[in-house]
Design an enzyme around this catalytic site. Structure first.
Site, mmCIF file in Angstrom:
data_model
loop_
_atom_site.group_PDB
_atom_site.id
_atom_site.type_symbol
_atom_site.label_atom_id
_atom_site.label_comp_id
_atom_site.label_asym_id
_atom_site.label_seq_id
_atom_site.Cartn_x
_atom_site.Cartn_y
_atom_site.Cartn_z
ATOM 1 N N HIS A 2 0.686 -1.304 -0.204
ATOM 2 C CA HIS A 2 0.335 -0.092 0.303
ATOM 3 C C HIS A 2 1.437 1.764 -0.064
ATOM 4 O O HIS A 2 2.379 1.210 0.263
ATOM 5 C CB HIS A 2 -0.796 -0.010 1.040
ATOM 6 N N HIS A 55 4.220 1.703 1.853
ATOM 7 C CA HIS A 55 5.349 0.715 1.825
ATOM 8 C C HIS A 55 5.643 1.321 0.821
ATOM 9 O O HIS A 55 6.886 1.320 0.099
ATOM 10 C CB HIS A 55 5.204 -1.190 0.814
ATOM 11 N N CYS A 68 3.305 -11.396 20.179
ATOM 12 C CA CYS A 68 2.083 -11.107 19.244
ATOM 13 C C CYS A 68 2.803 -11.890 18.254
ATOM 14 O O CYS A 68 3.569 -11.246 17.144
ATOM 15 C CB CYS A 68 2.425 -9.285 19.305
ATOM 16 N N CYS A 101 4.040 -9.125 15.552
ATOM 17 C CA CYS A 101 4.862 -8.654 15.533
ATOM 18 C C CYS A 101 6.713 -9.121 15.410
ATOM 19 O O CYS A 101 7.926 -9.189 15.991
ATOM 20 C CB CYS A 101 5.086 -7.870 16.798
ATOM 21 N N CYS A 113 -1.736 -6.164 22.254
ATOM 22 C CA CYS A 113 -0.549 -5.836 21.520
ATOM 23 C C CYS A 113 -0.531 -4.208 21.767
ATOM 24 O O CYS A 113 -1.123 -3.588 21.235
ATOM 25 C CB CYS A 113 0.213 -6.281 20.208
ATOM 26 N N HIS A 125 -0.674 -3.208 17.704
ATOM 27 C CA HIS A 125 -1.648 -3.265 17.185
ATOM 28 C C HIS A 125 -2.786 -3.696 18.003
ATOM 29 O O HIS A 125 -4.233 -3.403 16.794
ATOM 30 C CB HIS A 125 -0.806 -5.037 16.257
ATOM 31 N N LYS A 172 -3.585 5.093 11.398
ATOM 32 C CA LYS A 172 -1.465 4.607 10.076
ATOM 33 C C LYS A 172 -2.961 3.567 9.212
ATOM 34 O O LYS A 172 -3.467 2.437 9.086
ATOM 35 C CB LYS A 172 -1.200 3.624 11.003
ATOM 36 N N LYS A 176 -3.172 -2.306 6.679
ATOM 37 C CA LYS A 176 -4.149 -3.634 6.374
ATOM 38 C C LYS A 176 -5.496 -3.358 7.580
ATOM 39 O O LYS A 176 -6.523 -3.639 7.108
ATOM 40 C CB LYS A 176 -3.898 -5.146 5.795
HETATM 41 N N1 MSP Z 1 9.274 -6.680 7.598
HETATM 42 C C1 MSP Z 1 9.613 -5.357 8.570
HETATM 43 C C2 MSP Z 1 10.801 -4.807 8.351
HETATM 44 C C3 MSP Z 1 11.911 -5.625 7.840
HETATM 45 S S1 MSP Z 1 13.376 -4.197 8.082
HETATM 46 C C4 MSP Z 1 14.722 -5.333 8.242
HETATM 47 C C5 MSP Z 1 8.585 -4.760 8.270
HETATM 48 N N2 MSP Z 1 7.817 -4.549 6.960
HETATM 49 S S2 MSP Z 1 6.145 -3.333 6.917
HETATM 50 O O1 MSP Z 1 6.316 -4.331 5.835
HETATM 51 O O2 MSP Z 1 5.078 -3.760 7.936
HETATM 52 O O3 MSP Z 1 6.928 -2.103 6.705
HETATM 53 C C6 MSP Z 1 8.109 -1.900 5.663
HETATM 54 C C7 MSP Z 1 8.079 -0.566 6.191
HETATM 55 O O4 MSP Z 1 6.423 0.209 5.464
HETATM 56 C C8 MSP Z 1 8.148 0.377 7.228
HETATM 57 O O5 MSP Z 1 9.099 1.269 7.152
HETATM 58 C C9 MSP Z 1 7.042 0.906 7.888
HETATM 59 O O6 MSP Z 1 7.040 1.809 8.557
HETATM 60 C C10 MSP Z 1 6.310 1.187 6.708
HETATM 61 N N3 MSP Z 1 5.112 2.064 7.184
HETATM 62 C C11 MSP Z 1 3.865 1.010 6.880
HETATM 63 N N4 MSP Z 1 2.796 0.916 6.544
HETATM 64 C C12 MSP Z 1 3.626 2.400 6.560
HETATM 65 C C13 MSP Z 1 2.232 3.586 6.872
HETATM 66 N N5 MSP Z 1 0.619 3.898 7.199
HETATM 67 N N6 MSP Z 1 2.993 4.536 6.673
HETATM 68 C C14 MSP Z 1 4.487 4.882 6.304
HETATM 69 N N7 MSP Z 1 5.402 4.150 5.984
HETATM 70 C C15 MSP Z 1 4.772 2.602 6.613
HETATM 71 O O7 MSP Z 1 8.512 -3.840 8.430
#
Ligand code: MSP
Length: 641
Positions: free
Chosen positions: A18, A21, A126, A129, A144, A147, A299, A302
């Site tokens: 999304h 990411h 969790c 996490c 958590c 979450h 935030k 999903k």
């Molecule tokens: N797999 C772990 C990271 C491992 S790094 C060695 C993870 N993955 S994640 O897919 O959940 O998130 C990846 C990145 O996307 C994180 O930096 C997270 O902060 C970012 N984001 C996920 N949702 C977000 C928003 N709504 N806004 C901005 N960034 C966010 O965590």
């Protein structure tokens, strides 16, 4: 030349990407492109985090193997790379052999340092996490803290890492290198967490098949964060026979920057440096955390059900506008709010009205004054040159601090100043009165020179649109370094093509939904607003193509009180469908055979499922439409001006 290693987090593959990411990769890509232009040797890495309970569960729910799920999500990331123009050097997947080798090597080193032991691990866990929490950290009713979902009680024998041993070395690191965590407020959070005391960390999991087997610990897999964090070096060849990239960018690299979201700060600023210290490896030089994209105050995620998918925005606005919006609307480090309305407003104000309008005015005038070419005289002594120099300096200083919003603001301030400069001199009047004089050439050249400088600075942010803007003003090859930000580079007297509209205005009403927009307008537009409407130029007026059309058929749009579907003949051969909000004021039989005035070059918009290709003009009397007709019958398609 200094080296700059730049990473994004690796993304979980249990769901499709999304906007949150895409954001981190957009930031990384913009910075990578900026640094390359600034003359640094950059290596930019991204990838996916594919092991762990979440992914195992998500795959099981779909009845497929975890790797099949991972492959599908990775394919989506690759597709988005192509759509958004991401220029990363490598994409690492934690299921790759090369990555496993890196994980085994770091484990071997930590083991050799005597920092592992085996013990029973009990606690609140969790699954999303993949982390244990203490009773104190939990939310209400044992949930958590991240979450808000229920945690599980877990008790198993695990391998532990002596994290507590690194409490003091970590505090020393934060003291000696306060730039290790940015922004500064995040460093304070991390320091407070470490000062409160570090407990040893369990780094293996029993009963979890979907992971890297823990060496010499049958039945245990490597804790997903130890696995995942190691991607930053495994992707460079750490643990393999070919460590050239690793040596260049990690072991002997100048800058090693991890871009992350604030939710994963602890893993990057506490666990990761502790693992590396134990393994005797260099640490990252900076961990830079950004805030969250939120929607309706939560935030984007999903689990919150408020996801914004990048594809929909790219389809409507173009990939570069999406990149621009993400960088312009978030103060890097803080949270930002996403709304469709803010998106359309930003696009229309900065592109359709701002850069796009300035560009089209200048190109149109230059082409008509100078025979389809750029102005024949350059100019160095004028008020825009120092303004452009200042803007370029502000832009560079802001970019180096990852203050993308400020960098872009300084460019748009310059666009505003240039608009005024042009407006005050009224070159369209000069052209009419005196013809293509050197004075006119200099004014237009100055304006176009600003467009050149702004679009050069935009190359890292808008890698596809910025070159198109440059081509439109006679610069077919975009610059590869920032020397081009200096005043004076626009070629004189070269051919420029007729301008294709690069940033067509988005019909906000159509985009947001007619009803919602109308309600908002009623609430916010005071009746006297018309008096304050800014003047437009004749060029701007002529951007709207008004034509006479005959209505050949009319019928109400089903399920709509206001909308009427018109079939209008604009003398183009095939008639067009136009949807008009006139059904409360007119019956279909009042309309057929009548001539009306139509905005012919409006973007198509779909209203109640019907695609409309134009707009019929009407006077609006207390909200009631009164159609405009020509005074005498004229051929269909006659221009109104
Ligand atoms: N797999 C772990 C990271 C491992 S790094 C060695 C993870 N993955 S994640 O897919 O959940 O998130 C990846 C990145 O996307 C994180 O930096 C997270 O902060 C970012 N984001 C996920 N949702 C977000 C928003 N709504 N806004 C901005 N960034 C966010 O965590």
């Amino acid at each position: 030349m200094s080296t700059f290693y730049l990473t994004t987090p690796i993304y979980y593959v249990n769901a499709l990407p999304h906007i949150g990411h895409i954001f981190t990769t957009t930031v990384g890509d913009t910075l990578a492109r900026y640094l390359r232009m600034a003359g640094q040797e950059v290596y930019f890495l991204t990838g996916t985090d594919e092991h762990g309970q979440n992914i195992e569960r998500a795959a099981r729910n779909e009845g497929i193997e975890p790797i099949a799920l991972a492959d599908r999500v990775v394919a989506k990331y690759r597709e988005l790379r192509d759509r958004l123009g991401f220029s990363y050097d490598d994409f690492v997947r934690t299921t790759q052999e090369r990555h496993k080798r890196g994980v085994y090597e770091i484990i071997r080193r930590i083991e050799a340092a005597g920092d592992f032991y085996t013990a029973v691990h009990e606690g609140w866990y969790c699954p999303p996490c993949e982390t244990f929490y203490t009773e104190k950290e939990l939310g209400p009713e044992k949930t958590c803290p991240v979450h808000g979902t229920p945690v599980e009680w877990k008790s198993e024998e695990n391998v532990f890492f002596k994290l507590s041993k690194y409490q003091q070395p970590l505090l020393d690191l934060y003291r000696e290198h306060p730039e290790f965590v940015r922004p500064e407020t995040r460093l304070n959070e991390v320091r407070a967490f470490v000062e409160a005391g570090l407990r040893d960390l369990s780094v293996s999991r029993a009963n979890l098949e979907w992971g890297i087997p823990f060496p010499a610990k049958p039945g245990q897999t490597v804790y997903v964060w130890l696995d995942a964090l190691t991607n930053y070096i495994s992707a460079l060849g750490f643990g393999s026979d070919d460590t050239r990239l690793y040596d260049r960018f990690w072991e002997h690299g100048d800058v090693r920057l991890h871009l992350i979201g604030k939710d994963i700060l602890r893993f990057h600023a506490v666990y990761w440096p502790a693992f590396l210290m134990s393994a005797g490896l260099p640490l990252p030089t900076v961990v830079w955390a950004h805030g969250w994209w939120q929607r309706d105050g939560r935030k984007v995620s999903k689990s919150a059900g408020n996801i914004v998918r990048p594809d929909e925005l790219i389809d409507r606005f173009g990939a570069d506008s999406v990149r621009y919006f993400l960088l312009r609307e978030m103060v890097f480090g803080q949270d930002a709010n996403f709304s469709d309305e803010a998106f359309v407003d930003r696009y229309n104000s900065d592109f359709a009205n701002g850069l796009g309008n300035l560009l089209s005015r200048l190109v149109t005038l230059s082409r008509s004054a100078f025979d389809g070419r750029t102005p024949p005289h350059a100019c160095s002594d004028n008020e825009l040159a120092p303004a452009a120099k200042q803007a370029a300096e502000d832009y560079r200083a802001a970019m180096e601090n990852l203050a993308f919003n400020r960098a872009l603001e300084s460019l748009w301030r310059l666009i505003g100043e240039t608009d005024q400069y042009i407006h005050r001199r009224e070159p369209w009047k000069m052209l009419k009165a005196e013809g293509p004089t050197p004075a006119l050439a200099r004014i237009l050249w100055n304006g176009m020179e600003v467009v050149r400088i702004v679009s050069t600075a935009l190359l890292p942010v808008m890698p596809r649109m910025a070159p198109q803007v440059l081509a439109a003003i006679g610069v077919p090859e975009p610059a590869t370094n920032f020397d081009a930000l200096r005043w004076g580079g626009l070629p004189t007297d070269v051919e420029i093509p007729a301008l294709a509209p690069l940033f067509p205005r988005i019909d906000k009403a159509a985009y947001l939904g007619e009803a919602k927009e109308k309600k908002k307008m009623e609430e916010t537009t005071p009746p006297a607003a018309a008096a304050e409407t800014p003047r437009i130029t004749v060029d701007q007026f002529f951007q709207a193509e008004l034509k006479v059309a005959t209505i050949v058929a009319a019928e109400p749009v089903p399920k709509s009180k206001k909308l009427m579907k018109l079939t209008a003949d604009l003398g183009e051969g095939a008639p067009r469908t136009i949807v008009a909000g006139i059904a409360l004021a007119y019956q279909p039989e009042d309309l057929v055979g009548k001539q009306v005035v139509v905005v012919a070059n409006l973007q198509p918009a779909t209203l109640m499922g019907v695609e409309s290709n134009g707009m019929v003009l009407a006077a609006s009397l207390d909200g009631k439409p009164i159609l405009l007709h020509p005074d005498a019958q004229v051929p269909n398609g006659t221009r109104v001006k």
